[in-house]
Design an enzyme around this catalytic site. Structure first.
Site, mmCIF file in Angstrom:
data_model
loop_
_atom_site.group_PDB
_atom_site.id
_atom_site.type_symbol
_atom_site.label_atom_id
_atom_site.label_comp_id
_atom_site.label_asym_id
_atom_site.label_seq_id
_atom_site.Cartn_x
_atom_site.Cartn_y
_atom_site.Cartn_z
ATOM 1 N NE ARG A 46 -1.976 -6.235 12.084
ATOM 2 C CZ ARG A 46 -0.676 -6.607 11.768
ATOM 3 N NH1 ARG A 46 -0.080 -6.685 12.853
ATOM 4 N NH2 ARG A 46 -0.327 -7.124 10.730
ATOM 5 C CD GLN A 86 9.471 -7.826 5.543
ATOM 6 O OE1 GLN A 86 10.031 -7.156 6.450
ATOM 7 N NE2 GLN A 86 9.844 -7.502 4.457
ATOM 8 C CG HIS A 102 8.054 -10.794 10.240
ATOM 9 N ND1 HIS A 102 7.948 -9.463 9.669
ATOM 10 C CD2 HIS A 102 9.473 -10.949 10.441
ATOM 11 C CE1 HIS A 102 9.341 -9.053 9.581
ATOM 12 N NE2 HIS A 102 10.142 -9.971 10.057
ATOM 13 C CB THR A 114 9.249 -4.846 1.966
ATOM 14 O OG1 THR A 114 9.630 -4.554 3.391
ATOM 15 C CG2 THR A 114 9.993 -5.228 1.163
ATOM 16 C CB SER A 115 9.988 0.520 4.247
ATOM 17 O OG SER A 115 10.084 -0.178 5.589
HETATM 18 N N1 APR Z 1 2.066 -1.121 -4.035
HETATM 19 C C1 APR Z 1 3.220 -1.132 -3.676
HETATM 20 N N2 APR Z 1 3.975 -0.862 -2.470
HETATM 21 C C2 APR Z 1 3.177 -0.118 -1.656
HETATM 22 C C3 APR Z 1 1.926 0.133 -1.616
HETATM 23 C C4 APR Z 1 1.196 -0.333 -2.997
HETATM 24 N N3 APR Z 1 0.177 -0.059 -3.008
HETATM 25 N N4 APR Z 1 1.554 0.686 -0.377
HETATM 26 C C5 APR Z 1 2.700 1.021 0.215
HETATM 27 N N5 APR Z 1 3.686 0.332 -0.538
HETATM 28 C C6 APR Z 1 5.251 0.172 0.009
HETATM 29 C C7 APR Z 1 5.773 1.495 0.704
HETATM 30 O O1 APR Z 1 6.083 2.526 -0.373
HETATM 31 C C8 APR Z 1 6.598 0.947 1.867
HETATM 32 O O2 APR Z 1 7.964 1.101 1.116
HETATM 33 O O3 APR Z 1 5.225 -0.645 1.090
HETATM 34 C C9 APR Z 1 6.242 -0.447 1.803
HETATM 35 C C10 APR Z 1 5.593 -0.556 3.232
HETATM 36 O O4 APR Z 1 6.569 -0.355 4.493
HETATM 37 P P1 APR Z 1 6.387 -0.731 5.877
HETATM 38 O O5 APR Z 1 5.038 0.004 6.531
HETATM 39 O O6 APR Z 1 7.604 -0.351 6.511
HETATM 40 O O7 APR Z 1 6.068 -2.213 5.881
HETATM 41 P P2 APR Z 1 6.878 -3.531 5.981
HETATM 42 O O8 APR Z 1 8.148 -3.240 5.139
HETATM 43 O O9 APR Z 1 5.837 -4.465 5.553
HETATM 44 O O10 APR Z 1 7.092 -3.675 7.495
HETATM 45 C C11 APR Z 1 8.227 -4.727 7.726
HETATM 46 O O11 APR Z 1 7.926 -4.255 10.186
HETATM 47 O O12 APR Z 1 6.512 -3.646 11.611
HETATM 48 C C12 APR Z 1 7.253 -4.727 11.247
HETATM 49 O O13 APR Z 1 6.559 -7.016 11.370
HETATM 50 C C13 APR Z 1 6.226 -6.097 10.703
HETATM 51 O O14 APR Z 1 6.366 -7.301 8.678
HETATM 52 C C14 APR Z 1 6.360 -6.145 9.334
HETATM 53 C C15 APR Z 1 7.836 -5.333 9.079
#
Ligand code: APR
Length: 226
Positions: free
Chosen positions: A57, A87, A105, A172-173
């Protein structure tokens, strides 16, 4: 007084720079068990596996480039007092020119010891190998916050969100706490926008803009810079 903007970002912001998210169809936690790779138990059970995962990564993140959304966020500093609470563990915000970035994070480009000292070492894109020790003689590990470990800078991040005139949540989700709870600190009279590809539950008071960050974020920021 310059108005204050807080950006809360997640892995979706770096998706169009070629870095995987976690929970989308091709997300990291769809392909791997986070228990094995992002937890103290997983580290104790198989440190070589964990180092290999983060070395891959780190190399990928180090060769990635900031995209139009990262660049637009950095450009906001020309008119606003901007704090980025991310994050993400990549350095794409800083590479794009953002000057105030809180990595709640951790960061891939740092290693730290596994003893009490916790001294950090800048390693950029380099791998961490088994047997590489910190100055206290403990095995080096990625300076990443794993599940079950304390999220960083939370009091400062909460204060920043609570004092912001505008809050933009990107990619972010909002499924990992306590970082996801930061949206609750946003002021009632603040302008609040959330961008993601899809969102199960949009936090109260936020306006949802669906679509890729490289298309949606520059448009929002263009408006704010007018
Ligand atoms: N543009 C905008 N949003 C996007 C795109 C894009 N091109 N691609 C994906 N997304 C959105 C998705 O719709 C989703 O809501 O990004 C989000 C990704 O969510 P996750 O995969 O859950 O990632 P994240 O929220 O960053 O995770 C939070 O979880 O595993 C831990 O520590 C890790 O920091 C991370 C934390």
């Amino acid at each position: 007084m310059r108005k204050r903007v807080v950006i809360l970002s997640g892995s979706g912001l770096s998706a169009e720079s070629g870095l995987p998210t976690f929970r989308d169809a091709a997300g990291l936690w769809r392909q791997h068990a986070w228990q094995d790779l992002a937890s103290p138990d997983g580290w104790r059970a198989n440190p070589a596996l964990v180092l290999e995962f983060y070395n891959e990564r780190r190399a990928r993140a180090w060769s990635a480039q900031p995209n139009a959304a990262h660049l637009a966020i950095a450009a906001l500093e020309s008119k606003y007092d901007v704090v980025v609470v991310t994050q993400n563990v990549d350095a794409l915000h800083e590479r794009a020119g953002s000057t105030k970035v809180l990595h709640v994070h951790g960061e891939l480009s740092y290693a730290r010891g596994t003893g009490t000292g916790r001294k950090r070492y800048r390693i950029d894109g380099a791998p961490i190998e088994l047997g590489q020790l910190c100055e206290e003689g403990t095995q080096l590990r990625p300076d990443i916050v794993w599940f079950g470990e304390d999220t960083q800078f939370m009091p400062e991040a909460r204060d920043q969100v609570a004092s912001a005139d505008k809050v933009l949540v990107v990619g972010t989700s909002l499924s990992v706490y306590p970082a996801a709870s930061l949206v609750d600190s946003a002021r009632g009279d603040a302008e609040k926008i959330l961008n993601a590809l899809e969102m199960d539950a949009v936090p109260r008071g936020f306006v949802f803009h669906a679509g890729p960050a490289t298309r949606v974020v520059p448009r929002i920021i263009e408006e704010w810079l007018k």
